[in-house]
Scaffold this motif. Sequence first.
Motif, PDB file in Angstrom:
ATOM      1  N   LEU A   1      -8.289   4.257 -33.038  1.00 53.37           N
ATOM      2  CA  LEU A   1      -8.585   3.116 -32.174  1.00 53.37           C
ATOM      3  C   LEU A   1      -9.844   2.395 -32.639  1.00 53.37           C
ATOM      4  O   LEU A   1      -9.882   1.167 -32.729  1.00 53.37           O
ATOM      5  CB  LEU A   1      -8.757   3.586 -30.726  1.00 53.37           C
ATOM      6  N   PHE A   2     -10.882   3.164 -32.938  1.00 54.46           N
ATOM      7  CA  PHE A   2     -12.151   2.559 -33.352  1.00 54.46           C
ATOM      8  C   PHE A   2     -12.047   1.890 -34.729  1.00 54.46           C
ATOM      9  O   PHE A   2     -12.739   0.921 -35.000  1.00 54.46           O
ATOM     10  CB  PHE A   2     -13.272   3.602 -33.366  1.00 54.46           C
TER      11      PHE A   2
ATOM     12  N   LYS B   1      -9.399   0.441 -35.749  1.00 50.17           N
ATOM     13  CA  LYS B   1      -8.369  -0.597 -35.600  1.00 50.17           C
ATOM     14  C   LYS B   1      -7.084  -0.293 -36.359  1.00 50.17           C
ATOM     15  O   LYS B   1      -6.376  -1.188 -36.809  1.00 50.17           O
ATOM     16  CB  LYS B   1      -8.900  -1.968 -36.021  1.00 50.17           C
TER      17      LYS B   1
ATOM     18  N   GLY C   1      -3.769   0.161 -31.647  1.00 48.50           N
ATOM     19  CA  GLY C   1      -4.366  -0.525 -30.513  1.00 48.50           C
ATOM     20  C   GLY C   1      -3.581  -1.764 -30.148  1.00 48.50           C
ATOM     21  O   GLY C   1      -2.590  -2.114 -30.807  1.00 48.50           O
TER      22      GLY C   1
ATOM     23  N   ASP D   1      -7.237  -9.164 -22.336  1.00 52.96           N
ATOM     24  CA  ASP D   1      -8.566  -8.858 -22.874  1.00 52.96           C
ATOM     25  C   ASP D   1      -9.414 -10.116 -23.018  1.00 52.96           C
ATOM     26  O   ASP D   1     -10.618 -10.109 -22.725  1.00 52.96           O
ATOM     27  CB  ASP D   1      -8.429  -8.186 -24.248  1.00 52.96           C
TER      28      ASP D   1
ATOM     29  N   SER E   1     -12.287  -3.427 -25.861  1.00 48.03           N
ATOM     30  CA  SER E   1     -11.918  -2.392 -26.821  1.00 48.03           C
ATOM     31  C   SER E   1     -12.338  -2.831 -28.219  1.00 48.03           C
ATOM     32  O   SER E   1     -12.661  -4.005 -28.459  1.00 48.03           O
ATOM     33  CB  SER E   1     -10.406  -2.153 -26.785  1.00 48.03           C
ATOM     34  N   ALA E   2     -12.318  -1.887 -29.151  1.00 45.04           N
ATOM     35  CA  ALA E   2     -12.658  -2.222 -30.538  1.00 45.04           C
ATOM     36  C   ALA E   2     -11.698  -3.269 -31.085  1.00 45.04           C
ATOM     37  O   ALA E   2     -12.099  -4.173 -31.817  1.00 45.04           O
ATOM     38  CB  ALA E   2     -12.629  -0.963 -31.395  1.00 45.04           C
TER      39      ALA E   2
ATOM     40  N   GLU F   1     -12.613  -6.648 -29.572  1.00 45.96           N
ATOM     41  CA  GLU F   1     -13.838  -7.147 -30.190  1.00 45.96           C
ATOM     42  C   GLU F   1     -13.544  -7.743 -31.561  1.00 45.96           C
ATOM     43  O   GLU F   1     -14.119  -8.775 -31.941  1.00 45.96           O
ATOM     44  CB  GLU F   1     -14.865  -6.011 -30.325  1.00 45.96           C
TER      45      GLU F   1
END
Length: 306
Positions: free
Chosen positions: A87-88, A90, A93, A144, A280-281, A284
């Motif tokens: 997730l971080f 990418k 997601g 989002d 979320s990442a 962003e």
Amino acid sequence: MSISIRQLKSFIEIAATGSFIEAAENLHISQPALSLSIKKLEGVVGGTLFNRSRKGIQLTPEGKRFLPVARRLVSDWDSALDDLSRLFTKQVGRVSIAALPTLAAGFLPAVLADFKQQYPNLEISVHDLLASQIDDLVSEGRADIGLSVRPRNSEAMHFEPLIEDHFVAVCPIGHPLLCQKEVSWHDLLGYPIIDLDRMSSTRQAIERVLGDLKREMDLFCEVSQIGTVGRMVAAGLGVSALPSLSFLQISKEGLGWRPLISPRVPRQLGIITPTRSPLSAAAEAMLRKIREHVGLAKFESAPLLN
């Protein structure tokens, strides 16, 4: 006292090797540290997990029953960390965007194409909606990012201005108003008007202008789509006032435009994000891509932004 993932991995490694010495080497820790870890684990569970004898290290009956449980817990832990890492970074997601139809059709496609090339595994959903609906989706966490006019509830959402648009008079080719370089609202309101329904941000802006001018429009027809406005005007059924960026959505065949003045009405468009919850990442990353493209966008089809 709770059980740590390190204790579980130590337990599994000793069971696999049958040796504290070998397990310690495989885990890159000292043998005393490994022995202490298992002692603490046995203290938490309330009994012995290994029989230590001259024949070697063997699991107790309780240890044998606990081993598949320990393996599953470690596997779930590793999977959870891997999912979080993906997730971080990418790799997985989802990003949900709510945008005015003008921006969804004219601005977003280039943003999404670039974003998808950089993050091919991320899912994207786009909702082209009215401004009030965009506010609701962002404030409720169902989207989002919003791309719209300034929201009504400024406390629950943050607005970042991106583009300033202006209203133009839209007329069929050959209309007398097109003989002028600029058209006043007073002159435009002398003709039948084709307008968007009252729920749209465009119509609400026009109603505010009418209130300031203390005028009413001769409303020929009220429609829900900007494209329909363009086709009706091109057919000679009336004239309209539309944001300049609307020309990214409609066919300009048979249409002409002139800047609307007296008053000149700016329409600020921007990014809406929630103020009370972090993005979320993936979201962003989308936000950075949107900002990047605002600086690059030329909006060739928008007459006032050339």
